[in-house]
Design a protein around this motif. Sequence first.
Motif, PDB file in Angstrom:
ATOM      1  N   ALA A 112       6.721  14.668  35.926  1.00  0.00           N
ATOM      2  CA  ALA A 112       5.424  15.018  36.509  1.00  0.00           C
ATOM      3  C   ALA A 112       4.361  13.982  36.172  1.00  0.00           C
ATOM      4  N   LEU A 113       4.312  13.537  34.914  1.00  0.00           N
ATOM      5  CA  LEU A 113       3.323  12.543  34.514  1.00  0.00           C
ATOM      6  C   LEU A 113       3.512  11.246  35.283  1.00  0.00           C
ATOM      7  N   TYR A 114       4.754  10.799  35.375  1.00  0.00           N
ATOM      8  CA  TYR A 114       5.070   9.565  36.114  1.00  0.00           C
ATOM      9  C   TYR A 114       4.590   9.677  37.556  1.00  0.00           C
ATOM     10  N   ARG A 115       4.874  10.799  38.176  1.00  0.00           N
ATOM     11  CA  ARG A 115       4.549  10.982  39.594  1.00  0.00           C
ATOM     12  C   ARG A 115       3.047  11.145  39.810  1.00  0.00           C
ATOM     13  N   THR A 116       2.388  11.785  38.856  1.00  0.00           N
ATOM     14  CA  THR A 116       0.928  11.894  38.945  1.00  0.00           C
ATOM     15  C   THR A 116       0.283  10.523  38.827  1.00  0.00           C
ATOM     16  N   LEU A 117       0.718   9.742  37.851  1.00  0.00           N
ATOM     17  CA  LEU A 117       0.145   8.413  37.650  1.00  0.00           C
ATOM     18  C   LEU A 117       0.396   7.512  38.858  1.00  0.00           C
ATOM     19  N   MET A 118       1.588   7.590  39.446  1.00  0.00           N
ATOM     20  CA  MET A 118       1.879   6.768  40.620  1.00  0.00           C
ATOM     21  C   MET A 118       0.977   7.149  41.787  1.00  0.00           C
ATOM     22  N   ALA A 119       0.779   8.451  41.987  1.00  0.00           N
ATOM     23  CA  ALA A 119      -0.090   8.899  43.075  1.00  0.00           C
ATOM     24  C   ALA A 119      -1.525   8.428  42.858  1.00  0.00           C
ATOM     25  N   VAL A 120      -1.995   8.545  41.619  1.00  0.00           N
ATOM     26  CA  VAL A 120      -3.356   8.107  41.288  1.00  0.00           C
ATOM     27  C   VAL A 120      -3.496   6.592  41.471  1.00  0.00           C
ATOM     28  N   LEU A 121      -2.489   5.839  41.011  1.00  0.00           N
ATOM     29  CA  LEU A 121      -2.536   4.378  41.126  1.00  0.00           C
ATOM     30  C   LEU A 121      -2.484   3.916  42.582  1.00  0.00           C
ATOM     31  N   LEU A 122      -1.656   4.565  43.387  1.00  0.00           N
ATOM     32  CA  LEU A 122      -1.571   4.164  44.790  1.00  0.00           C
ATOM     33  C   LEU A 122      -2.899   4.366  45.502  1.00  0.00           C
ATOM     34  N   LEU A 139       4.766  -3.450  50.278  1.00  0.00           N
ATOM     35  CA  LEU A 139       4.979  -4.787  49.721  1.00  0.00           C
ATOM     36  C   LEU A 139       4.589  -5.883  50.713  1.00  0.00           C
ATOM     37  N   VAL A 140       5.036  -5.736  51.948  1.00  0.00           N
ATOM     38  CA  VAL A 140       4.689  -6.728  52.976  1.00  0.00           C
ATOM     39  C   VAL A 140       3.183  -6.730  53.218  1.00  0.00           C
ATOM     40  N   GLY A 141       2.596  -5.538  53.261  1.00  0.00           N
ATOM     41  CA  GLY A 141       1.149  -5.437  53.483  1.00  0.00           C
ATOM     42  C   GLY A 141       0.353  -6.106  52.379  1.00  0.00           C
ATOM     43  N   ALA A 142       0.764  -5.929  51.131  1.00  0.00           N
ATOM     44  CA  ALA A 142       0.045  -6.543  50.013  1.00  0.00           C
ATOM     45  C   ALA A 142       0.102  -8.070  50.091  1.00  0.00           C
ATOM     46  N   ALA A 143       1.272  -8.601  50.414  1.00  0.00           N
ATOM     47  CA  ALA A 143       1.405 -10.059  50.530  1.00  0.00           C
ATOM     48  C   ALA A 143       0.521 -10.597  51.660  1.00  0.00           C
ATOM     49  N   PHE A 189       0.910  -5.150  44.238  1.00  0.00           N
ATOM     50  CA  PHE A 189       2.219  -5.577  44.756  1.00  0.00           C
ATOM     51  C   PHE A 189       3.278  -5.378  43.677  1.00  0.00           C
ATOM     52  N   LEU A 190       2.961  -5.794  42.461  1.00  0.00           N
ATOM     53  CA  LEU A 190       3.908  -5.671  41.345  1.00  0.00           C
ATOM     54  C   LEU A 190       4.134  -4.209  40.970  1.00  0.00           C
ATOM     55  N   ILE A 191       3.086  -3.396  41.011  1.00  0.00           N
ATOM     56  CA  ILE A 191       3.225  -1.974  40.681  1.00  0.00           C
ATOM     57  C   ILE A 191       4.153  -1.290  41.673  1.00  0.00           C
ATOM     58  N   VAL A 192       3.983  -1.575  42.954  1.00  0.00           N
ATOM     59  CA  VAL A 192       4.852  -0.976  43.967  1.00  0.00           C
ATOM     60  C   VAL A 192       6.291  -1.415  43.766  1.00  0.00           C
ATOM     61  N   PHE A 193       6.500  -2.692  43.522  1.00  0.00           N
ATOM     62  CA  PHE A 193       7.868  -3.199  43.392  1.00  0.00           C
ATOM     63  C   PHE A 193       8.598  -2.564  42.207  1.00  0.00           C
ATOM     64  N   PHE A 194       7.923  -2.439  41.082  1.00  0.00           N
ATOM     65  CA  PHE A 194       8.606  -1.990  39.865  1.00  0.00           C
ATOM     66  C   PHE A 194       8.565  -0.481  39.637  1.00  0.00           C
ATOM     67  N   PHE A 195       7.682   0.240  40.335  1.00  0.00           N
ATOM     68  CA  PHE A 195       7.499   1.647  39.970  1.00  0.00           C
ATOM     69  C   PHE A 195       7.555   2.655  41.122  1.00  0.00           C
ATOM     70  N   PRO A 200      13.388   2.477  40.874  1.00  0.00           N
ATOM     71  CA  PRO A 200      12.519   2.276  42.040  1.00  0.00           C
ATOM     72  C   PRO A 200      13.014   1.190  42.991  1.00  0.00           C
ATOM     73  N   TRP A 201      13.476   0.058  42.448  1.00  0.00           N
ATOM     74  CA  TRP A 201      13.861  -1.060  43.309  1.00  0.00           C
ATOM     75  C   TRP A 201      15.184  -0.836  44.036  1.00  0.00           C
ATOM     76  N   ASN A 202      15.986   0.159  43.623  1.00  0.00           N
ATOM     77  CA  ASN A 202      17.198   0.458  44.388  1.00  0.00           C
ATOM     78  C   ASN A 202      17.164   1.868  44.983  1.00  0.00           C
ATOM     79  N   SER A 203      15.998   2.522  44.926  1.00  0.00           N
ATOM     80  CA  SER A 203      15.886   3.913  45.357  1.00  0.00           C
ATOM     81  C   SER A 203      16.090   4.092  46.858  1.00  0.00           C
ATOM     82  N   ALA A 204      15.886   3.027  47.641  1.00  0.00           N
ATOM     83  CA  ALA A 204      16.069   3.142  49.092  1.00  0.00           C
ATOM     84  C   ALA A 204      17.513   3.443  49.459  1.00  0.00           C
ATOM     85  N   HIS A 205      18.443   3.151  48.539  1.00  0.00           N
ATOM     86  CA  HIS A 205      19.868   3.375  48.816  1.00  0.00           C
ATOM     87  C   HIS A 205      20.366   4.710  48.259  1.00  0.00           C
TER      88      HIS A 205
END
Length: 536
Positions: free
Chosen positions: A273-283, A348-352, A463-469, A492-497
Amino acid sequence: FMKSISRVSGAPVSFVSYVVGSIASIGGLLFGWDTGQISDLVIMDDFKQRFSQGPPGEKDWTPWIKGLVVSLLSAGAILGAAFGAPVADRFGRKYAISLGCIVYFVALIIQISSEHDWAQIAVGRAVDGFGIGWISATVPLYNSEIMPRQIRGAMVGCYQLCVTLGLLLSYCCCYATHKYGDSGEWRVPIGVGFGYGLILCLGILVCPESPRWLAKKGKFEQAKKVLAFMRGVGQDDKFVNDEYTEIKTEVEKEAEMQEGNSWLDCFSFKHKALYRTLMAVLLQMGQQLTGANYFFYYGATIFAPVELVSDKEDNSYIAQIILGAVNVFTTLPGLYALDKFGRRTCLLVGAAWMTIWLIVFSTAGVCGHDDGNPGNVSDKSIAILMICSACFFILGFASTWGPGVWSSVAELAVPQLRAKQMALATMSNWTWNFNLAFFTSPITDDIHFYYGYVFVGCVVAFFLIVFFFLYETANLDLETVQLMFMDSSVKPWNSAHWVPSGRESRSDLKHDIEYDQNESDFDVAVNDQYQNTNEG
């Protein structure tokens, strides 16, 4: 009407789903309308003579008062987002949206009745923000819970499309009224908000309630009816039964375990829950720190010296309309891309892309500024380059971080904490929205176009936060997202699979066409995994 259905990746989706999502997304239009209009209101003659500082005939805004008037909408929205969550949990998602509209109407009355006191305008905008923040926390929540997964990303992202539409419409309205020569210049744009708010306030009441909220209240039969209604099929349809089983299983397990549903639970380690809350807040923080609202709040001021048309007074309004139009039309491909390519790839593409054009914009402003007035650009070709780079930047923002953040945040949440985590994320959005609106005016007075480099650093960091988390949640049911977070082997980096047991790929999950009317292996696997994760 209910039987007007289409097949999206093989799954039935009723036309009514698009109607419901569009009505709810008008909340985004209110967001964009009130955010965008202030950029033009602060440069209107009647508005300045009534509310800015200085002797009559020489009135102009001090940077801090201007920042306060612009930013108080965001300050009110922070509180509104927090208040909307418990209301949505107690009374339902759609009634919470309607109540938020009533607060919004009160705010418009306060602003329109202002005569000469800037403090009344400021209070009106703060109350306005309270209503908008309330609505902005509940609309994406409602759409994420009621939309079939095959169109969820696009329909949650539709909220951001309506934000951009609201921005553009407010720019056009202000352009149409800015030469009235009386209080109609600013009272008409504010008053038009009543019409949009009324459509949302009444329209949402005829829409169905969130099936997940109904299930949490023990109204399982009603929840199943809503699921069938949104797909335009009977209650015995396989897709309806699958969704119903997943929702019911989750709700019953929560009830058996008597899991907490408090604000403090948003910061616990259980279910990450903490991880997911922080990610939502950071995004949501990242969405603001891209710098998009630098252009939307202060674009009229930034581009006032640019000679786009012969009437110099019209230049800033025309520039705003150009940016607003780009913002709207480039959001549309983003709605498609979110489900096609996934949330992570888009962000990621948008940030670049945004990094490149922020560098161009800032460098052009720094190198081409007027030596006598560093806040202005004297060379027309440099000014045109800056407008073009701003347009390309907005293309990247509107097609990725604009809608993508709302979709990702809505899907990241722990099911029983969704309303509260959405509220915290939305509060983060409005907190940084406030910071940008309030501090941009005095900061740009000091460092001028160097300010753009601040956003360059922020975008690179995110960009780095999205890639790693950030975990990829595209094409997964909200209940299945919970299983992914509980799987310790996925990163996170292999979660798409990642796919749940019983599936070979995300495309297999998305194109779930062939089925029988009995419970599938997938249903059994989901139930087993819920049992295992809850026991663990």
